[in-house]
Design an enzyme around this catalytic site. Structure first.
Site, PDB file in Angstrom:
ATOM      1  N   ILE A   1       0.822  -1.223   0.000  1.00 15.86           N
ATOM      2  CA  ILE A   1       0.000   0.000   0.000  1.00 15.86           C
ATOM      3  C   ILE A   1       0.853   1.268   0.000  1.00 15.86           C
ATOM      4  O   ILE A   1       0.332   2.370  -0.068  1.00 15.86           O
ATOM      5  CB  ILE A   1      -0.992   0.034   1.189  1.00 15.86           C
ATOM      6  CG1 ILE A   1      -0.254  -0.156   2.530  1.00 15.86           C
ATOM      7  CG2 ILE A   1      -2.073  -1.022   1.013  1.00 15.86           C
ATOM      8  CD1 ILE A   1      -1.171   0.010   3.746  1.00 15.86           C
ATOM      9  N   GLY A   2       2.156   1.108   0.071  1.00 15.25           N
ATOM     10  CA  GLY A   2       3.014   2.284   0.010  1.00 15.25           C
ATOM     11  C   GLY A   2       4.472   1.868  -0.033  1.00 15.25           C
ATOM     12  O   GLY A   2       4.816   0.742   0.338  1.00 15.25           O
TER      13      GLY A   2
ATOM     14  N   GLY B   1       8.578   3.533   0.603  1.00 17.59           N
ATOM     15  CA  GLY B   1       9.349   4.665   1.098  1.00 17.59           C
ATOM     16  C   GLY B   1      10.804   4.465   0.753  1.00 17.59           C
ATOM     17  O   GLY B   1      11.154   3.573  -0.020  1.00 17.59           O
ATOM     18  N   SER B   2      11.638   5.280   1.349  1.00 15.46           N
ATOM     19  CA  SER B   2      13.065   5.225   1.022  1.00 15.46           C
ATOM     20  C   SER B   2      13.691   3.901   1.435  1.00 15.46           C
ATOM     21  O   SER B   2      14.629   3.443   0.815  1.00 15.46           O
ATOM     22  CB  SER B   2      13.808   6.330   1.762  1.00 15.46           C
ATOM     23  OG  SER B   2      13.094   7.517   1.696  1.00 15.46           O
ATOM     24  N   PHE B   3      13.163   3.307   2.488  1.00 16.73           N
ATOM     25  CA  PHE B   3      13.861   2.152   3.039  1.00 16.73           C
ATOM     26  C   PHE B   3      13.066   0.855   2.991  1.00 16.73           C
ATOM     27  O   PHE B   3      13.564  -0.177   3.388  1.00 16.73           O
ATOM     28  CB  PHE B   3      14.263   2.436   4.487  1.00 16.73           C
ATOM     29  CG  PHE B   3      14.987   3.737   4.627  1.00 16.73           C
ATOM     30  CD1 PHE B   3      16.198   3.926   3.990  1.00 16.73           C
ATOM     31  CD2 PHE B   3      14.430   4.776   5.331  1.00 16.73           C
ATOM     32  CE1 PHE B   3      16.867   5.136   4.088  1.00 16.73           C
ATOM     33  CE2 PHE B   3      15.093   5.985   5.435  1.00 16.73           C
ATOM     34  CZ  PHE B   3      16.310   6.167   4.812  1.00 16.73           C
ATOM     35  N   GLY B   4      11.838   0.909   2.570  1.00 20.09           N
ATOM     36  CA  GLY B   4      11.074  -0.328   2.550  1.00 20.09           C
ATOM     37  C   GLY B   4       9.666  -0.136   2.041  1.00 20.09           C
ATOM     38  O   GLY B   4       9.359   0.838   1.362  1.00 20.09           O
ATOM     39  N   LYS B   5       8.824  -1.099   2.388  1.00 26.20           N
ATOM     40  CA  LYS B   5       7.445  -1.110   1.891  1.00 26.20           C
ATOM     41  C   LYS B   5       6.475  -1.078   3.059  1.00 26.20           C
ATOM     42  O   LYS B   5       6.796  -1.483   4.171  1.00 26.20           O
ATOM     43  CB  LYS B   5       7.194  -2.406   1.123  1.00 26.20           C
ATOM     44  CG  LYS B   5       7.950  -2.559  -0.177  1.00 26.20           C
ATOM     45  CD  LYS B   5       7.420  -3.788  -0.929  1.00 26.20           C
ATOM     46  CE  LYS B   5       8.007  -3.892  -2.321  1.00 26.20           C
ATOM     47  NZ  LYS B   5       9.452  -4.201  -2.335  1.00 26.20           N
TER      48      LYS B   5
ATOM     49  N   LYS C   1       4.784  -1.837   8.187  1.00 27.85           N
ATOM     50  CA  LYS C   1       5.945  -1.227   7.535  1.00 27.85           C
ATOM     51  C   LYS C   1       7.125  -2.171   7.686  1.00 27.85           C
ATOM     52  O   LYS C   1       7.479  -2.549   8.806  1.00 27.85           O
ATOM     53  CB  LYS C   1       6.231   0.124   8.190  1.00 27.85           C
ATOM     54  CG  LYS C   1       7.366   0.889   7.565  1.00 27.85           C
ATOM     55  CD  LYS C   1       7.317   2.336   8.029  1.00 27.85           C
ATOM     56  CE  LYS C   1       8.524   3.108   7.567  1.00 27.85           C
ATOM     57  NZ  LYS C   1       8.395   4.536   7.835  1.00 27.85           N
TER      58      LYS C   1
ATOM     59  N   ASP D   1       8.781  16.496   9.148  1.00 32.94           N
ATOM     60  CA  ASP D   1       8.568  15.921   7.816  1.00 32.94           C
ATOM     61  C   ASP D   1       7.104  15.984   7.406  1.00 32.94           C
ATOM     62  O   ASP D   1       6.577  15.031   6.842  1.00 32.94           O
ATOM     63  CB  ASP D   1       9.058  14.460   7.821  1.00 32.94           C
ATOM     64  CG  ASP D   1       9.375  13.977   6.413  1.00 32.94           C
ATOM     65  OD1 ASP D   1       9.611  14.820   5.527  1.00 32.94           O
ATOM     66  OD2 ASP D   1       9.366  12.753   6.194  1.00 32.94           O
TER      67      ASP D   1
ATOM     68  N   LYS E   1       4.473  16.399   5.131  1.00 28.21           N
ATOM     69  CA  LYS E   1       4.400  16.425   3.670  1.00 28.21           C
ATOM     70  C   LYS E   1       3.233  15.547   3.253  1.00 28.21           C
ATOM     71  O   LYS E   1       2.762  14.706   4.034  1.00 28.21           O
ATOM     72  CB  LYS E   1       5.710  15.936   3.054  1.00 28.21           C
ATOM     73  CG  LYS E   1       6.049  14.502   3.386  1.00 28.21           C
ATOM     74  CD  LYS E   1       7.340  14.070   2.742  1.00 28.21           C
ATOM     75  CE  LYS E   1       7.686  12.639   3.116  1.00 28.21           C
ATOM     76  NZ  LYS E   1       8.934  12.154   2.554  1.00 28.21           N
TER      77      LYS E   1
ATOM     78  N   ASN F   1       2.695  11.824   4.072  1.00 30.01           N
ATOM     79  CA  ASN F   1       2.648  11.409   5.475  1.00 30.01           C
ATOM     80  C   ASN F   1       1.365  11.807   6.179  1.00 30.01           C
ATOM     81  O   ASN F   1       1.220  11.581   7.377  1.00 30.01           O
ATOM     82  CB  ASN F   1       3.843  11.993   6.236  1.00 30.01           C
ATOM     83  CG  ASN F   1       5.151  11.407   5.762  1.00 30.01           C
ATOM     84  OD1 ASN F   1       5.160  10.380   5.083  1.00 30.01           O
ATOM     85  ND2 ASN F   1       6.243  12.055   6.075  1.00 30.01           N
TER      86      ASN F   1
HETATM   87  P1  ATP Z   1       9.961   8.026   3.440  1.00 32.73           P
HETATM   88  O1  ATP Z   1      10.786   7.722   2.252  1.00 32.73           O
HETATM   89  O2  ATP Z   1       8.986   9.156   3.200  1.00 32.73           O
HETATM   90  O3  ATP Z   1      10.727   8.198   4.709  1.00 32.73           O
HETATM   91  P2  ATP Z   1       9.106   5.578   4.619  1.00 32.73           P
HETATM   92  O4  ATP Z   1      10.002   4.494   4.120  1.00 32.73           O
HETATM   93  O5  ATP Z   1       9.418   6.098   5.986  1.00 32.73           O
HETATM   94  O6  ATP Z   1       9.019   6.769   3.612  1.00 32.73           O
HETATM   95  P3  ATP Z   1       6.303   5.758   5.107  1.00 32.73           P
HETATM   96  O7  ATP Z   1       6.307   7.203   4.672  1.00 32.73           O
HETATM   97  O8  ATP Z   1       6.094   5.499   6.544  1.00 32.73           O
HETATM   98  O9  ATP Z   1       7.625   5.035   4.592  1.00 32.73           O
HETATM   99  O10 ATP Z   1       5.205   4.989   4.281  1.00 32.73           O
HETATM  100  C1  ATP Z   1       5.191   4.995   2.865  1.00 32.73           C
HETATM  101  C2  ATP Z   1       3.759   5.136   2.378  1.00 32.73           C
HETATM  102  O11 ATP Z   1       2.963   4.033   2.852  1.00 32.73           O
HETATM  103  C3  ATP Z   1       3.043   6.376   2.889  1.00 32.73           C
HETATM  104  O12 ATP Z   1       3.294   7.483   2.053  1.00 32.73           O
HETATM  105  C4  ATP Z   1       1.568   5.950   2.857  1.00 32.73           C
HETATM  106  O13 ATP Z   1       1.025   6.148   1.578  1.00 32.73           O
HETATM  107  C5  ATP Z   1       1.641   4.459   3.144  1.00 32.73           C
HETATM  108  N1  ATP Z   1       1.377   4.232   4.561  1.00 32.73           N
HETATM  109  C6  ATP Z   1       2.249   4.368   5.582  1.00 32.73           C
HETATM  110  N2  ATP Z   1       1.672   4.074   6.760  1.00 32.73           N
HETATM  111  C7  ATP Z   1       0.384   3.767   6.499  1.00 32.73           C
HETATM  112  C8  ATP Z   1      -0.752   3.395   7.314  1.00 32.73           C
HETATM  113  N3  ATP Z   1      -0.639   3.298   8.633  1.00 32.73           N
HETATM  114  N4  ATP Z   1      -1.925   3.152   6.696  1.00 32.73           N
HETATM  115  C9  ATP Z   1      -2.029   3.262   5.357  1.00 32.73           C
HETATM  116  N5  ATP Z   1      -1.012   3.601   4.533  1.00 32.73           N
HETATM  117  C10 ATP Z   1       0.177   3.852   5.088  1.00 32.73           C
END
Ligand code: ATP
Length: 419
Positions: free
Chosen positions: A95-96, A98-102, A118, A213, A215, A218
């Site tokens: 569902i998303g 990020g820089s370090f994972g899914k 996460k 952060d 944005k 988030n």
């Molecule tokens: P970044 O590169 O911004 O640091 P990250 O690796 O820390 O990203 P997150 O920003 O925590 O990852 O999550 C990535 C995406 O996953 C978010 O932009 C959001 O769309 C989705 N996401 C994160 N947490 C949730 C949640 N609790 N419920 C639904 N979707 C979520």
């Protein structure tokens, strides 16, 4: 309205800005003392429990022999097995990213509840030397477990290769997914979201945490339409009062000028971020926007703020005060969120009712159930789900103190995302 890019592009943007400012900026890494610093006070409105209280019950043993991740409660304690492990979940969809994972939608096998999980790979964290980010995220999640507009952590655990954070699934999708579809929000709707965000940021500040952060990616909505702030990887703990820091991070469009210039900054950086997000909700674009990123960065630092008609006087006044380049004069500099709460733009908000979720959200996402993915970009849901996610091999490098289980776990009964 700018077509918003998802996280990977955001990261690319980050890289762009970092290289542009490479000569100017030397990024400071998180210091271990920051990470270990404990918060000293509690917010009057919420039950805040120090992270010490959230350790998993001592001596608990996983009944899934061989399937549990190694778990450390504190560095002083013996290795113990977690009650909850990666094997306890079915991982359904991405569902998303990020820089370090899914981030994945997952169902707990035993009780059928849905969570956002996460997952980050340890070797990426170690390679990029960002252990501090993920430990910081987990620490902040532990401290903020009771705020209505901050994502709630249920468990964290680790396998040989990965770290897992099990969070409430915010099924309403990203706030800006909805903004993109509607170009701008009405003022009452923008006010509601800005008030919920302000409340969450004020709460973080009361715990000496700067979010840093704010944005689009988030800011999520839960199934009822309330704001859920997620991603605490760039939070800074231990910023007390008007104390400052210099670490360079954040997303260019929403970065305060003092962060861009590597000047010292403090919690008021979050009020600039809120101003930028509010501007985008009301006008459809971030302030100082230019398609040319270099121009935009110059604009953020030097261009006078121009606020066109179409937004109320109170709205424009609030934006002007939040987007003040002089952080000492920025709204919130002296009394933090209380200053925003007294601004005329928020005069119709009953703050006590807001934090108890008594104000009906202006928009309720239409969802068919707790696993509805309507509001998630198919670009994510079409990604393959790694088969190895539920495997819990032991050994490997451990991250001491990462694992955690919320106290309501034995029954796993509290699904707080509205279903
Ligand atoms: P970044 O590169 O911004 O640091 P990250 O690796 O820390 O990203 P997150 O920003 O925590 O990852 O999550 C990535 C995406 O996953 C978010 O932009 C959001 O769309 C989705 N996401 C994160 N947490 C949730 C949640 N609790 N419920 C639904 N979707 C979520």
């Amino acid at each position: 309205m700018v077509k918003k890019a998802k996280s990977p592009v955001t990261y690319a943007k980050m890289k762009g800005i970092v290289s542009y400012f490479a000569a100017l900026i030397k990024e400071k890494k998180f210091g271990s003392t920051d990470l270990l610093q404990k918060c000293g006070n509690s917010h009057p409105f919420y039950r805040h429990v120090d992270s010490e209280c959230f350790r998993r019950p001592e001596g608990s043993v996983c009944d899934k022999a061989g399937a549990a991740a190694l778990c450390f409660t504190t560095s002083a304690e013996e290795q113990q097995r977690s009650l909850v492990s990666a094997a306890d979940f079915d991982y359904l969809k991405v569902i998303g990213t990020g820089s370090f994972g899914k981030v994945l939608l997952a169902r707990h096998k035993q009780n059928d509840k849905y969570y956002a999980v996460k997952v980050v790979k340890k070797h990426i964290i170690l390679k990029k030397k960002v252990e501090g980010h993920i430990i910081c995220e987990r620490n902040v999640l532990l401290k903020t477990v009771n705020h209505p507009f901050l994502v709630r952590l249920h468990f964290s655990f680790q396998t040989r290769d990965r770290l897992y954070l099990v969070l409430d699934y915010a099924g309403g999708g990203e706030l800006f997914y909805h903004l993109q579809r509607e170009s701008v929000f009405t003022e009452p709707r923008a006010r509601f979201y800005a008030a919920e965000m302000a409340s969450a940021l004020g709460y973080l500040h009361s715990l000496h945490i700067v979010y840093r952060d704010l944005k689009p990616e988030n800011i999520l909505l839960d199934s009822a339409g309330h704001v859920v702030l997620t991603d605490f990887g760039l939070c800074k703990e231990g910023i007390v009062g008007r104390a400052t820091t210099k670490t360079f991070c954040g997303t260019p469009e929403y970065l305060a000028p003092e962060v861009l210039q590597q000047s010292e900054y403090d919690r008021t950086v979050d009020w600039w971020g809120l101003g930028a997000v509010l501007h985008e909700m009301l006008y459809g674009l971030p302030p100082f926007y230019s398609a040319d990123r270099m121009v935009m960065l110059r604009n953020i630092m030097f261009q006078p703020l121009v606020l066109k008609a179409g937004v109320s006087k109170a709205g424009r006044d609030l934006l002007k005060r939040l987007l003040n380049r002089d952080r000492a004069k920025r709204l919130g500099a002296k009394h933090d969120v209380a200053e925003l709460q007294h601004h005329s733009f928020f005069s119709s908000i009953q703050w006590d009712e807001l934090v108890t979720k008594k104000i009906t959200p202006p928009f309720v996402p239409s969802l068919s159930g707790p696993d509805d993915l309507t509001n998630v970009d198919p670009a994510f849901t079409n990604l393959p789900v790694p088969q190895s996610l539920g495997m819990c091999e032991e050994d490997g490098i451990t991250f001491p103190g990462f694992s955690y289980m919320s106290q309501n776990v034995p029954s796993l009964s509290t699904q707080t995302n509205g279903y």
